[in-house]
Design a protein around this motif. Sequence first.
Motif, PDB file in Angstrom:
ATOM      1  N   PRO A 123       0.819  -1.207   0.000  1.00 51.03           N
ATOM      2  CA  PRO A 123       0.000   0.000   0.000  1.00 51.03           C
ATOM      3  C   PRO A 123       0.860   1.267   0.000  1.00 51.03           C
ATOM      4  O   PRO A 123       2.064   1.186   0.191  1.00 51.03           O
ATOM      5  CB  PRO A 123      -0.772  -0.131   1.312  1.00 51.03           C
ATOM      6  N   ALA A 124       0.249   2.401  -0.171  1.00 47.04           N
ATOM      7  CA  ALA A 124       0.975   3.665  -0.151  1.00 47.04           C
ATOM      8  C   ALA A 124       1.353   4.051   1.270  1.00 47.04           C
ATOM      9  O   ALA A 124       2.420   4.614   1.507  1.00 47.04           O
ATOM     10  CB  ALA A 124       0.127   4.775  -0.786  1.00 47.04           C
ATOM     11  N   THR A 125       0.486   3.786   2.203  1.00 47.90           N
ATOM     12  CA  THR A 125       0.774   4.034   3.616  1.00 47.90           C
ATOM     13  C   THR A 125       0.298   2.842   4.434  1.00 47.90           C
ATOM     14  O   THR A 125      -0.658   2.166   4.066  1.00 47.90           O
ATOM     15  CB  THR A 125       0.097   5.309   4.135  1.00 47.90           C
ATOM     16  N   LEU A 126       0.972   2.636   5.561  1.00 42.56           N
ATOM     17  CA  LEU A 126       0.640   1.500   6.407  1.00 42.56           C
ATOM     18  C   LEU A 126       1.012   1.823   7.840  1.00 42.56           C
ATOM     19  O   LEU A 126       2.120   2.302   8.092  1.00 42.56           O
ATOM     20  CB  LEU A 126       1.393   0.257   5.923  1.00 42.56           C
ATOM     21  N   VAL A 127       0.101   1.566   8.740  1.00 42.82           N
ATOM     22  CA  VAL A 127       0.364   1.733  10.167  1.00 42.82           C
ATOM     23  C   VAL A 127       0.199   0.365  10.818  1.00 42.82           C
ATOM     24  O   VAL A 127      -0.858  -0.252  10.706  1.00 42.82           O
ATOM     25  CB  VAL A 127      -0.598   2.751  10.802  1.00 42.82           C
ATOM     26  N   GLN A 128       1.269  -0.074  11.475  1.00 43.30           N
ATOM     27  CA  GLN A 128       1.260  -1.405  12.063  1.00 43.30           C
ATOM     28  C   GLN A 128       1.741  -1.351  13.514  1.00 43.30           C
ATOM     29  O   GLN A 128       2.610  -0.546  13.848  1.00 43.30           O
ATOM     30  CB  GLN A 128       2.205  -2.334  11.277  1.00 43.30           C
ATOM     31  N   PRO A 129       1.209  -2.219  14.373  1.00 40.99           N
ATOM     32  CA  PRO A 129       1.720  -2.284  15.753  1.00 40.99           C
ATOM     33  C   PRO A 129       3.029  -3.063  15.809  1.00 40.99           C
ATOM     34  O   PRO A 129       3.318  -3.920  14.951  1.00 40.99           O
ATOM     35  CB  PRO A 129       0.604  -3.024  16.496  1.00 40.99           C
ATOM     36  N   VAL A 130       3.815  -2.752  16.812  1.00 40.98           N
ATOM     37  CA  VAL A 130       5.052  -3.504  17.054  1.00 40.98           C
ATOM     38  C   VAL A 130       4.713  -4.986  17.213  1.00 40.98           C
ATOM     39  O   VAL A 130       3.736  -5.348  17.857  1.00 40.98           O
ATOM     40  CB  VAL A 130       5.761  -2.979  18.319  1.00 40.98           C
ATOM     41  N   LYS A 169       8.355 -10.979  10.054  1.00 40.92           N
ATOM     42  CA  LYS A 169       7.493 -11.780  10.920  1.00 40.92           C
ATOM     43  C   LYS A 169       7.031 -10.973  12.128  1.00 40.92           C
ATOM     44  O   LYS A 169       5.912 -11.137  12.608  1.00 40.92           O
ATOM     45  CB  LYS A 169       8.240 -13.034  11.371  1.00 40.92           C
ATOM     46  N   LYS A 170       7.920 -10.103  12.618  1.00 45.26           N
ATOM     47  CA  LYS A 170       7.600  -9.289  13.798  1.00 45.26           C
ATOM     48  C   LYS A 170       8.260  -7.931  13.653  1.00 45.26           C
ATOM     49  O   LYS A 170       9.480  -7.803  13.779  1.00 45.26           O
ATOM     50  CB  LYS A 170       8.073  -9.962  15.087  1.00 45.26           C
ATOM     51  N   LEU A 171       7.457  -6.914  13.433  1.00 43.73           N
ATOM     52  CA  LEU A 171       7.988  -5.578  13.198  1.00 43.73           C
ATOM     53  C   LEU A 171       8.549  -4.958  14.478  1.00 43.73           C
ATOM     54  O   LEU A 171       8.017  -5.159  15.582  1.00 43.73           O
ATOM     55  CB  LEU A 171       6.906  -4.668  12.629  1.00 43.73           C
ATOM     56  N   LEU A 172       9.598  -4.174  14.292  1.00 41.60           N
ATOM     57  CA  LEU A 172      10.204  -3.405  15.369  1.00 41.60           C
ATOM     58  C   LEU A 172       9.929  -1.926  15.124  1.00 41.60           C
ATOM     59  O   LEU A 172       9.656  -1.511  13.993  1.00 41.60           O
ATOM     60  CB  LEU A 172      11.717  -3.634  15.402  1.00 41.60           C
ATOM     61  N   LEU A 195       5.716   3.439   6.047  1.00 47.43           N
ATOM     62  CA  LEU A 195       5.379   2.496   7.112  1.00 47.43           C
ATOM     63  C   LEU A 195       5.616   3.145   8.467  1.00 47.43           C
ATOM     64  O   LEU A 195       6.727   3.615   8.754  1.00 47.43           O
ATOM     65  CB  LEU A 195       6.247   1.232   6.990  1.00 47.43           C
ATOM     66  N   SER A 196       4.587   3.161   9.281  1.00 43.55           N
ATOM     67  CA  SER A 196       4.684   3.689  10.649  1.00 43.55           C
ATOM     68  C   SER A 196       4.407   2.562  11.623  1.00 43.55           C
ATOM     69  O   SER A 196       3.412   1.844  11.481  1.00 43.55           O
ATOM     70  CB  SER A 196       3.677   4.813  10.871  1.00 43.55           C
ATOM     71  N   ILE A 197       5.290   2.414  12.585  1.00 47.45           N
ATOM     72  CA  ILE A 197       5.145   1.363  13.588  1.00 47.45           C
ATOM     73  C   ILE A 197       4.750   2.000  14.910  1.00 47.45           C
ATOM     74  O   ILE A 197       5.431   2.938  15.379  1.00 47.45           O
ATOM     75  CB  ILE A 197       6.451   0.567  13.764  1.00 47.45           C
ATOM     76  N   LEU A 198       3.690   1.503  15.499  1.00 49.95           N
ATOM     77  CA  LEU A 198       3.204   2.090  16.753  1.00 49.95           C
ATOM     78  C   LEU A 198       3.479   1.157  17.934  1.00 49.95           C
ATOM     79  O   LEU A 198       3.546  -0.064  17.775  1.00 49.95           O
ATOM     80  CB  LEU A 198       1.706   2.369  16.646  1.00 49.95           C
TER      81      LEU A 198
END
Lengths: 112, 114
Positions: free
Chosen positions: A8-15, A79-82, A109-112
């Motif tokens: 996607p163009a933007t993505l927000v994902q949790p840690v 597998k697991k975003l930091l 990509l933004s990781i919360l």
Amino acid sequence: SQTIHQWPATLVQPVGSPLSLECTVEGTSNPNLYWYRQAAGRGLQLLFYSVGIGQISSEVPQNLSASRPQDRQFILSSKKLLLSDSGFYLCAWSEQDNQPQHFGDGTRLSIL
Amino acid sequence: LAKTTQPISMDSYEGQEVNITCSHNNIATNDYITWYQQFPSQGPRFIIQGYKTKVTNEVASLFIPADRKSSTLSLPRVSLSDTAVYYCLVGVHHSSGSARQLTFGSGTQLTVLP
């Protein structure tokens, strides 16, 4: 003419969540494919490149992996975003060695 | 690895010629020099590529001295829409063997003023 698509163009994902970014190229065969990451206000860092199906080379050790299941498809995964995985991810292709690279519009990509 | 150095920023006025220099002191024999333009939230766009001497296309010229330890991107008569970050890339990618890391410089923010 050749085109490159990223989504996607933007993505927000949790840690700790997984990641899959996809890139496809149209209008060319057997391209070299690249994944870059760009931190805010910084230059581009080459993460992976591929010269053919199933052939992946990594430039830096990291939490990410790449795959090329088809000739014109390049996937970036985790597998697991930091938190440190946040950034602007760019896919690029080139026709052959030393030819200019052509970039997609990137995924922020933004990781919360 | 061919590390590159560019000025962080430059200002110019519309209609002027702009020259941006990139230093790459340890460029290798097989390395090419490529320049890209990047607007915010977009991927870089190819401008010009060269190996030695001078290369010119419809949008820019690239000057490379004999020792190839630097290169200069020349933009003739810039306009407001040329405001962007400009990157030089030095490196080579050989699919037949081990690849060298493609090293982007830190980029030069060019601001064109009216």
